[in-house]
Enzyme design. Structure first.
Site, short mmCIF file in Angstrom:
data_model
loop_
_atom_site.label_atom_id
_atom_site.label_comp_id
_atom_site.label_asym_id
_atom_site.label_seq_id
_atom_site.Cartn_x
_atom_site.Cartn_y
_atom_site.Cartn_z
N LYS A 47 0.78 -1.00 -0.22
CA LYS A 47 0.15 -0.26 0.08
C LYS A 47 0.47 1.49 0.08
CE LYS A 47 -0.77 2.08 2.82
NZ LYS A 47 -1.84 2.86 4.61
N ASP A 74 -6.23 1.33 1.29
CA ASP A 74 -6.38 0.96 2.36
C ASP A 74 -8.06 1.11 2.84
OD1 ASP A 74 -7.87 3.53 2.00
OD2 ASP A 74 -7.06 4.71 2.36
#
Length: 210
Positions: free
Chosen positions: A119, A137
């Site tokens: 991420k 996320d």
């Protein structure tokens, strides 16, 4: 793209035409540190501590040699500051040793850095280098599942793959921020603003969430 996906993108463009990264940064080093600090806290809180942090430690070399207690004192208000101080110092040391203090622009190289997962790597690629990437996320994952773009049992990597498969690459970078804005300000985890939601007709929240 199928008509449903096109409609979602069209609607998000209307809602958040100027969606952007809300972390304040001046260069890729500041961004990767800020993203590392943002875990389990808000961008606003991170933005409150990073000016002092970057004033004292403006680059990887400076932060790599920082005293951990001093870094903790600077960032203590954001929570989990013990681990975060240790992590950003280790990240800076990793940057310094492996890349001469320069943040790389390849996912594989970014993910070799201490504490950097997929991420964070995707955020840096997208925001700092304008490389097409769709970071997932908690906001993006929640919204994607509620809109039926992914299944509720999907992990974040599966969500990312499904979104990238269903959405044209040219939309990834902006859509990432639009999904975050939508999840942060309307489709919240608790008490979402369903009455004003433009996606009520396709939302699957009530089917899967108790």
């Amino acid at each position: 793209m199928n008509p449903k996906v096109e409609k979602i993108i069209e609607t998000l463009n209307e809602l958040y035409p100027n969606a952007h990264c809300e972390l304040v940064f001046n260069n890729p080093f500041e961004l990767i540190v800020a993203v590392s600090l943002s875990a389990q806290t808000t961008d606003r809180r991170v933005n409150e501590v990073t000016p002092n942090l970057f004033k004292k430690y403006p680059d990887a070399k400076a932060l790599a040699m920082a005293d951990i207690e001093d870094v903790e004192n600077i960032i203590h208000s954001i929570g989990l500051y013990h681990n975060k101080a240790k992590n950003i110092i280790a990240l800076s040391q990793s940057l310094l040793i492996n890349y001469g203090g320069i943040v790389p622009n390849k996912r594989e190289e970014l993910m070799k850095l201490s504490g950097v997962g997929r991420k964070t790597a995707n955020v840096v690629l997208s925001v700092a280098y304008d490389v097409p990437a769709l970071a997932v996320d908690t906001h993006v994952s929640r919204v994607a599942k509620r809109l039926g773009l992914a299944k509720y049992e999907d992990d974040v990597l599966t969500v990312e793959k499904k979104l990238c498969r269903k959405i044209k690459k040219e939309y990834w970078n902006k859509l990432h921020h639009q999904l975050i804005f939508f999840g942060r300000y309307m489709c919240t985890a608790k008490n979402p603003h369903c009455d004003n939601c433009p996606f009520k007709g396709i939302c699957k929240k009530d089917r899967y969430e108790k």
